[in-house]
Design a protein around this motif. Structure first.
Motif, PDB file in Angstrom:
ATOM      1  N   PHE A 255      42.267  18.238  32.987  1.00  0.00           N
ATOM      2  CA  PHE A 255      43.120  17.401  31.326  1.00  0.00           C
ATOM      3  C   PHE A 255      42.061  18.203  30.453  1.00  0.00           C
ATOM      4  N   ALA A 256      41.037  19.085  30.566  1.00  0.00           N
ATOM      5  CA  ALA A 256      40.670  20.126  29.576  1.00  0.00           C
ATOM      6  C   ALA A 256      39.793  21.499  30.232  1.00  0.00           C
ATOM      7  N   PRO A 257      40.670  22.236  30.836  1.00  0.00           N
ATOM      8  CA  PRO A 257      40.724  23.028  31.102  1.00  0.00           C
ATOM      9  C   PRO A 257      39.460  24.327  30.586  1.00  0.00           C
ATOM     10  N   SER A 258      40.481  24.506  29.081  1.00  0.00           N
ATOM     11  CA  SER A 258      39.429  24.960  28.082  1.00  0.00           C
ATOM     12  C   SER A 258      38.106  25.095  27.771  1.00  0.00           C
ATOM     13  N   LEU A 259      37.549  23.759  28.236  1.00  0.00           N
ATOM     14  CA  LEU A 259      35.668  23.562  28.642  1.00  0.00           C
ATOM     15  C   LEU A 259      35.370  24.241  29.349  1.00  0.00           C
ATOM     16  N   LEU A 260      36.297  25.166  29.897  1.00  0.00           N
ATOM     17  CA  LEU A 260      35.423  25.652  31.251  1.00  0.00           C
ATOM     18  C   LEU A 260      35.399  27.065  30.774  1.00  0.00           C
ATOM     19  N   PRO A 261      34.628  27.909  31.853  1.00  0.00           N
ATOM     20  CA  PRO A 261      34.085  29.242  31.402  1.00  0.00           C
ATOM     21  C   PRO A 261      35.601  30.032  32.397  1.00  0.00           C
ATOM     22  N   ALA A 262      36.476  30.791  31.734  1.00  0.00           N
ATOM     23  CA  ALA A 262      37.375  31.489  32.058  1.00  0.00           C
ATOM     24  C   ALA A 262      37.362  31.318  33.762  1.00  0.00           C
ATOM     25  N   GLY A 263      38.463  31.573  34.369  1.00  0.00           N
ATOM     26  CA  GLY A 263      39.050  31.621  35.784  1.00  0.00           C
ATOM     27  C   GLY A 263      37.707  30.825  36.851  1.00  0.00           C
ATOM     28  N   THR A 264      37.485  29.390  36.177  1.00  0.00           N
ATOM     29  CA  THR A 264      36.786  28.809  37.019  1.00  0.00           C
ATOM     30  C   THR A 264      36.853  27.558  36.953  1.00  0.00           C
ATOM     31  N   ALA A 265      37.923  27.559  36.159  1.00  0.00           N
ATOM     32  CA  ALA A 265      39.457  25.482  36.161  1.00  0.00           C
ATOM     33  C   ALA A 265      40.272  25.482  37.632  1.00  0.00           C
ATOM     34  N   ASN A 266      39.333  25.063  38.297  1.00  0.00           N
ATOM     35  CA  ASN A 266      39.784  25.087  39.840  1.00  0.00           C
ATOM     36  C   ASN A 266      39.649  23.700  40.131  1.00  0.00           C
ATOM     37  N   VAL A 267      40.149  23.007  41.009  1.00  0.00           N
ATOM     38  CA  VAL A 267      40.018  21.332  41.561  1.00  0.00           C
ATOM     39  C   VAL A 267      39.561  21.104  42.619  1.00  0.00           C
ATOM     40  N   TYR A 268      38.927  20.264  43.123  1.00  0.00           N
ATOM     41  CA  TYR A 268      38.672  19.584  44.061  1.00  0.00           C
ATOM     42  C   TYR A 268      39.096  18.302  44.218  1.00  0.00           C
ATOM     43  N   TYR A 269      40.088  17.716  44.034  1.00  0.00           N
ATOM     44  CA  TYR A 269      39.942  16.574  44.280  1.00  0.00           C
ATOM     45  C   TYR A 269      40.177  16.042  46.203  1.00  0.00           C
ATOM     46  N   GLU A 270      40.684  17.433  46.956  1.00  0.00           N
ATOM     47  CA  GLU A 270      40.814  17.335  48.461  1.00  0.00           C
ATOM     48  C   GLU A 270      39.506  17.187  49.029  1.00  0.00           C
ATOM     49  N   ALA A 271      38.531  17.214  48.127  1.00  0.00           N
ATOM     50  CA  ALA A 271      37.181  17.158  49.115  1.00  0.00           C
ATOM     51  C   ALA A 271      36.571  16.138  48.692  1.00  0.00           C
ATOM     52  N   ALA A 272      36.565  15.353  47.602  1.00  0.00           N
ATOM     53  CA  ALA A 272      36.606  14.191  46.979  1.00  0.00           C
ATOM     54  C   ALA A 272      37.179  12.723  48.053  1.00  0.00           C
ATOM     55  N   ALA A 273      38.146  13.059  48.190  1.00  0.00           N
ATOM     56  CA  ALA A 273      38.932  12.170  49.207  1.00  0.00           C
ATOM     57  C   ALA A 273      38.636  11.989  50.463  1.00  0.00           C
ATOM     58  N   VAL A 274      38.299  13.975  51.201  1.00  0.00           N
ATOM     59  CA  VAL A 274      37.909  13.995  52.350  1.00  0.00           C
ATOM     60  C   VAL A 274      36.255  13.338  52.649  1.00  0.00           C
ATOM     61  N   ILE A 275      35.732  13.416  52.039  1.00  0.00           N
ATOM     62  CA  ILE A 275      34.703  13.266  52.417  1.00  0.00           C
ATOM     63  C   ILE A 275      34.138  11.691  52.290  1.00  0.00           C
ATOM     64  N   VAL A 276      34.808  10.521  51.782  1.00  0.00           N
ATOM     65  CA  VAL A 276      35.392   9.977  51.083  1.00  0.00           C
ATOM     66  C   VAL A 276      35.800   9.328  52.708  1.00  0.00           C
ATOM     67  N   VAL A 277      36.830   9.347  53.392  1.00  0.00           N
ATOM     68  CA  VAL A 277      37.729   9.815  54.853  1.00  0.00           C
ATOM     69  C   VAL A 277      36.786  10.164  56.186  1.00  0.00           C
ATOM     70  N   LEU A 278      36.292  10.408  55.902  1.00  0.00           N
ATOM     71  CA  LEU A 278      34.965  11.356  57.122  1.00  0.00           C
ATOM     72  C   LEU A 278      34.175  10.750  57.237  1.00  0.00           C
ATOM     73  N   ILE A 279      33.536  10.161  56.068  1.00  0.00           N
ATOM     74  CA  ILE A 279      32.151   8.871  56.481  1.00  0.00           C
ATOM     75  C   ILE A 279      32.789   8.240  56.032  1.00  0.00           C
ATOM     76  N   LEU A 280      33.638   7.179  56.082  1.00  0.00           N
ATOM     77  CA  LEU A 280      34.420   6.152  56.575  1.00  0.00           C
ATOM     78  C   LEU A 280      34.551   6.349  58.021  1.00  0.00           C
ATOM     79  N   THR A 281      35.487   6.899  58.301  1.00  0.00           N
ATOM     80  CA  THR A 281      35.839   6.804  59.790  1.00  0.00           C
ATOM     81  C   THR A 281      34.529   7.188  60.770  1.00  0.00           C
ATOM     82  N   GLY A 282      33.066   7.776  60.212  1.00  0.00           N
ATOM     83  CA  GLY A 282      32.161   7.896  60.691  1.00  0.00           C
ATOM     84  C   GLY A 282      31.188   6.604  60.793  1.00  0.00           C
ATOM     85  N   ARG A 283      31.534   6.133  59.871  1.00  0.00           N
ATOM     86  CA  ARG A 283      30.594   4.277  59.754  1.00  0.00           C
ATOM     87  C   ARG A 283      31.509   3.390  60.873  1.00  0.00           C
TER      88      ARG A 283
END
Length: 835
Positions: A255-283
């Protein structure tokens, strides 16, 4: 300070070793508490505190720390209520039960609502307390069996985790396919860009990941951030920080890529979601495995029947066990389990007591004999009077003993506690340094790489495996020992026992049956066996000496009366029986009275050298016979001593017997050291001498005179058929009176400690090796940069490995079988080494 009382609490919200440590310190900080330990595996806290410490102080401390004590509720139907004063008396009776937090009685509908601490009180105790106050009470239909309630709670927890994992996985799958699939398959990336659009794909990922974090993943933030604000971060805090960092950076990039240095606006949604899935699976996997660690307790609890036939007014009424009181008459039909401990009033039957004694042969029971709850009636009807009910039964005490030991903290856990105290804050510091180092020294684009490395460190270093390494092994090991008839009264004995180098044994009642018996009778010429036994038995009938009783038992019933019985201290006795002058005693009595022993004297010397006690009988001034009395060796004793030697242990005997007798028995059994003619105080000195000679010592005994030695030993093992005093002084109790149980106790101890070392080695090694990898230590050398998702998977697998390894102890076999043959030493060691 008043006398200490032991309090057991079930604690909620524990998710890692850090949580357990903080809950433990909260309890230990309460004024009046002398010691506290918290077990992560079964979520219980054991507290020793002054009797006047209010429960509210303990529960308040836990609540303030963020780990409230678990509570239960029960509804009782109360009879005999007629006025407000009745209500007050019932409420007072309920509040007097340890563990009750609140009680409210309704006069109109004659019910009582009770709130109490789970594990400290039972619903049946509440009903019993009210009934004792004069108001007959029973559990309402809604108040089901507590073991079933606990089982349902565990099943509900597992089921809830299963649905959370499923929902999180379904929401995460599109996010993972869009983002990670695009990296792995360029064609997919181009298809998404052409048909959905990168910005739209980011919005879709944002929506789905938000649902994951706000739904199944919400628990991490609800617990983690408050813990962080209290300055006591736990595993939830690590997950919350890691996923929030990945999600927050992704939201900024969306939503605000201009606030980040050029070339660094990447998304890591899958990391946050997969972490939750794997840790819940472990539990989820942890919860299932933890459920299996308590299988031994559930198996023991399952031996208690739920109802019994109570005989009243000539009629037998099916009655819930919790409503049975001491003194009730109970009828047991063939094939039924005995409901409570009692004394047989009528009938005779055979009872299968293998769950108590370990012996497969049923025991005959008739009027006056005791029966034990959980044992199985054979093929006849018995009626017995209840003597011990509820928590006073032998079965309930065994269950309580195992539960207490399973919640114990071994000395080895101290190292783990000291490390985990600072571990989570240290991980947060390492993660912060990792982000800083990558931001300053990392290649472009440095900021996304710094984020990936920092989140990976936070996730992979969760100390779950450390916290589970010791308590899970203790729970499974002590539970397996209970199934073998070995009860650890004190959990730390599990560690001390594996350090033992010498096993010291009391003789009477431990090595031997404890009941002297006639072993040989040699008649002089002109005398017959029946004649000698008849006259000697009659003379000895008035004596309470064990040797005298052995002769009387051998002579049988129908003995004539004896006149002019005179005990001669240190020698024997004289008496008149049917007109005959009878002398019975040691050789010195015969010498004093001028009776020539002839060939019997030589035979007596031979028997004495064999460890038996020779006794002579003279009739009318002539030597009539030589009787040998000995305390028979228990059937399992030789095999147990052979097994001790196979395990590399020395065996010693400590006894009050004469030196010659003790040495003869030792030579026959292959015992390495003998301490004879010991009074109770001497036994303590003998224990200390053996400790100096050989090292750590385990002492096994059964009598009141053994209690000081049991307390002085590094590990005291009491024969369960012995006295209550001996059992109270011991660290370990053998349910049966068989020494083979000591061999099994040593085997369980060594296997459990080996299992703990394996778990700790894995847990610490995992963090030592993988935290630097997660931080990117290998990246400058061409190595991988661990993704947060892979870090979450590795963390979950680490805990599952520890639990699975601990559960292998359930397959541990007894080191020696009931027939005494045992396993081959090599096979036993091989099996022990594999656990």
């Amino acid at each position: 300070m008043s006398d200490l009382t032991r309090i057991s609490l079930h604690i909620t919200g524990l998710s890692c070793a850090g949580c357990a440590g903080r809950a433990e310190r909260a309890l230990a900080g309460v004024e009046g508490v002398s010691s506290a330990s918290v077990n992560l595996a079964n979520a219980t806290g054991q507290v020793e505190a002054a009797g006047d410490v209010p429960l509210s102080d303990l529960t308040g401390a836990l609540a303030a720390a963020g780990y409230p004590a678990a509570e239960s509720q029960a509804v009782l139907t109360v009879g005999g209520l007629s006025c407000a004063s009745c209500v007050g008396r019932v409420e007072q009776a309920l509040l007097a039960v340890p563990g009750v937090l609140e009680a409210s009685v309704n006069l109109a509908n004659e019910t009582a609502q009770v709130r109490y601490l789970t594990g400290m009180a039972r619903a049946a105790d509440l009903a019993r307390a009210v009934s004792a106050a004069g108001y007959p009470a029973r559990l309402s239909v809604a108040a089901a069996d507590e073991a079933e309630q606990a089982g349902r709670r565990k099943a509900n927890e597992i089921n809830a985790l299963r649905w959370q994992v499923l929902l999180a996985a379904l929401l995460t799958l599109p996010v993972f396919l869009i983002e990670m699939g695009g990296h792995m398959v360029p064609a997919l990336h181009h298809w998404v860009a052409a048909n959905i659009g990168l910005q739209n794909s980011y919005l879709l990922q944002f929506t789905l990941t938000s649902a994951v974090l706000a739904g199944p993943g919400r628990q991490f933030y609800a617990k983690g951030f408050p813990a962080l604000l209290r300055g006591a971060p736990d595993m939830n805090a690590l997950v919350a920080l890691g996923t929030a960092a990945a999600f927050g950076f992704s939201v900024l990039s969306t939503f605000a890529p201009s606030l980040l240095p050029a070339g660094t606006a990447n998304v890591y949604y899958e990391a946050a979601a997969v972490i939750v899935v794997l840790i819940l699976t472990g539990r989820f996997l942890e919860a299932r495995a933890k459920g299996r660690t308590g299988a031994a307790i559930r198996k023991l609890a399952g031996l208690q029947p739920k109802t019994a036939l109570v005989v009243s007014g000539g009629a037998a009424v099916e009655t819930p066990v919790e409503e049975i009181g001491a003194g009730d008459l109970i009828r047991s039909r063939p094939g039924e389990r005995i409901a409570v401990d009692g004394e047989v009033i009528s009938g005779s039957s055979y009872i299968d007591e293998s769950m108590i004694s370990g012996e497969p042969v049923p025991v005959a029971k008739s009027r006056g004999d005791e029966v034990t709850a959980g044992t199985v009636n054979g093929n006849s009807v018995l009626e017995y009077r209840a003597t011990r009910v509820g928590r006073d039964t032998v079965l309930a005490q065994i269950i309580h003993m195992v539960e207490q030991a399973q919640g114990a903290k071994l000395p080895v856990q101290g190292l783990v506690d000291r490390i985990t105290l600072w571990f989570v804050p240290a991980v947060i510091a390492v993660a912060a340094l990792t982000v800083l180092a990558w931001s300053v020294f990392g290649p472009a684009p440095a900021l996304p790489l710094a984020l990936v490395a920092g989140v990976s460190v936070l996730i992979i270093a969760c100390p779950c495996a450390m916290g589970l390494a010791t308590p899970t092994s203790i729970m499974v090991g002590i539970g397996r020992a209970a199934q073998m008839g070995v009860l650890f009264r004190k959990g730390d004995a599990l560690q001390r026992l594996q350090e033992v180098r010498v096993v010291a044994l009391d003789k009477t009642g431990t090595l031997t049956e404890g009941r002297p018996a006639l072993t040989e009778l040699i008649c002089a010429e002109g005398f017959t066996r029946d004649e000698v036994l008849r006259l000697a038995g009659a003379a000895e009938a008035s004596s309470e000496h064990p040797i005298a009783q052995a002769i009387v038992a051998a002579a049988g019933k129908g003995l004539p009366g004896a006149d002019s019985v005179e005990a001669i201290p240190g020698y024997g006795l004289r008496a008149e029986v049917e007109g005959h002058a009878v002398l019975a005693g040691a050789a010195r009595l015969m010498a004093r009275e001028g009776v020539a022993l002839g060939a019997l004297g030589g035979e007596g010397q031979r028997l004495a050298e064999r460890g038996e006690t020779p006794l002579y009988v003279a009739i009318d001034g002539q030597a009539g016979a030589l009787l040998a009395v000995a305390d028979p060796i228990k059937p399992g004793t030789p095999a147990a001593i052979k097994a001790f030697h196979a395990q590399g242990l020395k065996v010693a005997m400590i006894t009050g017997d004469a030196e010659a007798t003790a040495q003869a028995i030792a030579a026959r059994l292959g015992i390495d050291a003998v301490k004879a003619e010991c009074l109770p105080a001497d036994k303590v000195s003998a224990v200390k001498e053996l400790q100096q000679d050989f090292g750590a010592l385990a002492f096994t005994g059964d009598g009141i005179n053994d209690a000081p030695a049991l307390a002085a030993a590094d590990a005291g093992i009491a024969i369960g058929t012995g006295t209550d005093v001996a059992i109270e002084a011991a660290d370990v109790v053998l349910v049966s009176g068989d020494l083979r149980g000591v061999v099994n106790a040593l085997t369980v101890s060594r296997a459990t400690m080996r299992n703990i070392r394996q778990n700790l080695g894995w847990a610490f090694g995992y963090n030592v090796l993988l935290v630097p990898v997660a931080a990117g230590a290998l990246y400058p050398f061409g190595g991988p940069l661990l993704t947060p998702a892979l870090a979450a998977g590795a963390m979950a697998l680490s805990s599952v490995f520890v639990l699975s390894n601990a559960l292998r102890l359930r397959r541990l076999n007894p080191a020696i079988d009931e027939e005494g043959a045992g396993q081959a030493p090599g096979a036993a060691r091989k099996q022990e080494a594999s656990v």
